[in-house]
Design an enzyme around this catalytic site. Structure first.
Site, PDB file in Angstrom:
ATOM      1  N   ASP A  97       0.862  -1.185   0.000  1.00 54.07           N
ATOM      2  CA  ASP A  97       0.000   0.000   0.000  1.00 54.07           C
ATOM      3  C   ASP A  97       0.900   1.236   0.000  1.00 54.07           C
ATOM      4  O   ASP A  97       2.115   1.121   0.079  1.00 54.07           O
ATOM      5  CB  ASP A  97      -0.974  -0.034   1.188  1.00 54.07           C
ATOM      6  CG  ASP A  97      -0.260  -0.010   2.529  1.00 54.07           C
ATOM      7  OD1 ASP A  97       0.970   0.162   2.558  1.00 54.07           O
ATOM      8  OD2 ASP A  97      -0.939  -0.178   3.560  1.00 54.07           O
ATOM      9  N   ASP A 269      -8.087  -7.515  -0.073  1.00 57.92           N
ATOM     10  CA  ASP A 269      -7.201  -7.743   1.069  1.00 57.92           C
ATOM     11  C   ASP A 269      -7.958  -7.337   2.320  1.00 57.92           C
ATOM     12  O   ASP A 269      -8.828  -6.475   2.262  1.00 57.92           O
ATOM     13  CB  ASP A 269      -5.927  -6.886   0.988  1.00 57.92           C
ATOM     14  CG  ASP A 269      -6.181  -5.468   1.462  1.00 57.92           C
ATOM     15  OD1 ASP A 269      -6.724  -4.673   0.680  1.00 57.92           O
ATOM     16  OD2 ASP A 269      -5.873  -5.158   2.631  1.00 57.92           O
ATOM     17  N   CYS A 307     -13.658 -28.610   6.064  1.00 61.94           N
ATOM     18  CA  CYS A 307     -12.509 -27.771   5.693  1.00 61.94           C
ATOM     19  C   CYS A 307     -11.278 -28.643   5.446  1.00 61.94           C
ATOM     20  O   CYS A 307     -11.022 -29.596   6.186  1.00 61.94           O
ATOM     21  CB  CYS A 307     -12.236 -26.774   6.815  1.00 61.94           C
ATOM     22  SG  CYS A 307     -10.755 -25.776   6.577  1.00 61.94           S
ATOM     23  N   CYS A 309      -8.117 -27.631   5.613  1.00 62.71           N
ATOM     24  CA  CYS A 309      -6.894 -27.003   6.131  1.00 62.71           C
ATOM     25  C   CYS A 309      -6.146 -27.948   7.070  1.00 62.71           C
ATOM     26  O   CYS A 309      -6.723 -28.899   7.609  1.00 62.71           O
ATOM     27  CB  CYS A 309      -7.230 -25.679   6.818  1.00 62.71           C
ATOM     28  SG  CYS A 309      -7.626 -25.830   8.578  1.00 62.71           S
TER      29      CYS A 309
HETATM   30 ZN   LIG Z   1      -9.896 -25.506   8.704  1.00 56.94          ZN
END
Ligand SMILES: [Zn+2]
Length: 376
Positions: A97, A269, A307, A309
């Protein structure tokens, strides 16, 4: 676009569905599938995570904060160490930025004139001055792929004459930034105009006449009602030059991202996924989990069984995460950050797929109805 893009950069739209676009942004550090979410690496690091962990969430651009790196360790130090890519070991694309927003919001007694922001560093009180030329010089030293022009961002409740003045000054600074820029770095121009659609559209149109590599919408999510933001986005985002990437700065929640894509935005963002993680909140498509709540004390389930992850597939239970968080263990913040960033990456990937398959409108409808559930 007026003039060719900066060498080494390109943007191509590969599919459209309504105003939503799926594309590829090319920088000297690789290809970025869009729409994309850019995790915020304020101090040259996405808080608590290694570059490998950030990349594993699907992120291909991270954002660095010029103000913070400028005052510590100093842009010249980053430059001496080979630029922020080499310094921070992030191998993919990077954007900085301009530093204006932090200079304005983090420091006391900031003075805004035609020549920029004068203020004292929030670290040591040193006098600093951020002009359009200085913003480009500092970003040139930091050396990200994409630099942002310096702009004036009025608060969400600013009166129309103040919003108009901010638009005009942002326009004058755009010209100065384009003169002062590093020639091998992409520069994005900024569209202001608050919640005034006519002002926003006019500013978007004139920005399109300048040789910016991308165009950003700034001054959203600054205190205006969130429905108002979406109403304006729907009328403005798609009017930005279709040949260039469109970046909505500092927004937002998963719902905001999905609706922003529908309006024609390609890049986002926000500190939300990492900041909320550090506050003990796991974000879900259907709301959020406040991990310290007593109901999770003996809960053996992962945060989200759907999920992919490392936290959710790694067998970490809500009970364990709650224990870590209450005990002040850093691992809690790391695992929640991994999960939250992974969610944002997955939402962008799902959105991209839905655009290619021509079912983005139904994707949005499903997403928004799921997202209506409250926190648990
Ligand atoms: Zn997760």
């Amino acid at each position: 676009m007026s003039g060719p893009p900066t060498e080494g950069y390109a943007f191509r739209v590969e599919a459209r569905d309504g105003d939503a676009r799926a594309g590829v942004l090319v920088t000297p550090h690789g290809e970025v599938p869009t729409p994309t979410f850019m995790p915020v690496g304020t101090q040259g690091s996405v808080k608590s995570l290694s570059p490998e962990e950030v990349a594993a969430t699907g992120a291909r651009v991270v954002l660095g904060n010029t103000y913070h790196l400028w005052i510590r360790p100093g842009a010249d130090v980053v430059d001496d160490l080979g630029g922020l890519h080499r310094f921070s070991r992030w191998p993919h694309s990077m954007l900085t930025d301009s530093g204006g927003f932090q200079a304005f919001s983090l420091t006391d007694l900031v003075k805004l004139t035609e020549d920029g922001f004068s203020f004292r560093s929030h670290l040591d009180g040193q006098r600093m001055h951020l002009s359009p030329e200085e913003a480009m010089r500092v970003q040139g030293l930091i050396g990200a792929d994409i630099a942002m022009q310096l702009d004036v961002c009025p608060p969400g409740d600013a009166a129309l004459p103040d919003v108009q003045a901010a638009v005009e000054r942002t326009s004058r600074w755009a010209e100065r930034c384009l003169v002062a820029r590093r020639k091998d770095q992409a520069v994005f121009g900024i569209v202001q105009g608050g919640t005034n659609v006519a002002l926003r559209r006019e500013h978007a149109r004139t920005r399109g006449d300048l040789p910016f590599d991308g165009l950003a919408l700034c001054g959203f999510s600054v205190g205006e009602p969130i429905e108002k933001m979406h109403e304006v986005l729907e009328q403005v985002a798609s009017t930005l030059d279709p040949e260039r990437p469109r970046y909505l700065m500092g927004v937002g929640t998963p719902k905001d991202l999905v609706r922003g894509v529908a309006a024609g935005v390609d890049m986002f963002d926000c500190v939300l996924p990492t900041r909320n993680a550090r506050n003990g909140q796991a974000l879900l498509r259907s709301g959020r989990i406040v991990i310290k709540n007593a109901k999770h004390r003996r809960d053996p389930r992962p945060l989200d069984p759907t999920c992919g992850c490392p936290c959710c597939t790694g067998g970490y239970s809500r009970a364990y995460l709650r224990h870590l968080f209450l005990a002040g263990e850093i691992l809690a913040l790391r695992l929640l950050s991994v999960h939250n960033l992974h969610l944002f990456g997955a939402i962008m990937a799902d959105a991209r797929r839905a655009i290619f398959e021509g079912r983005y409108a139904s994707f949005v409808r499903e997403f928004l109805s799921e997202a209506a559930e409250p926190a648990s």
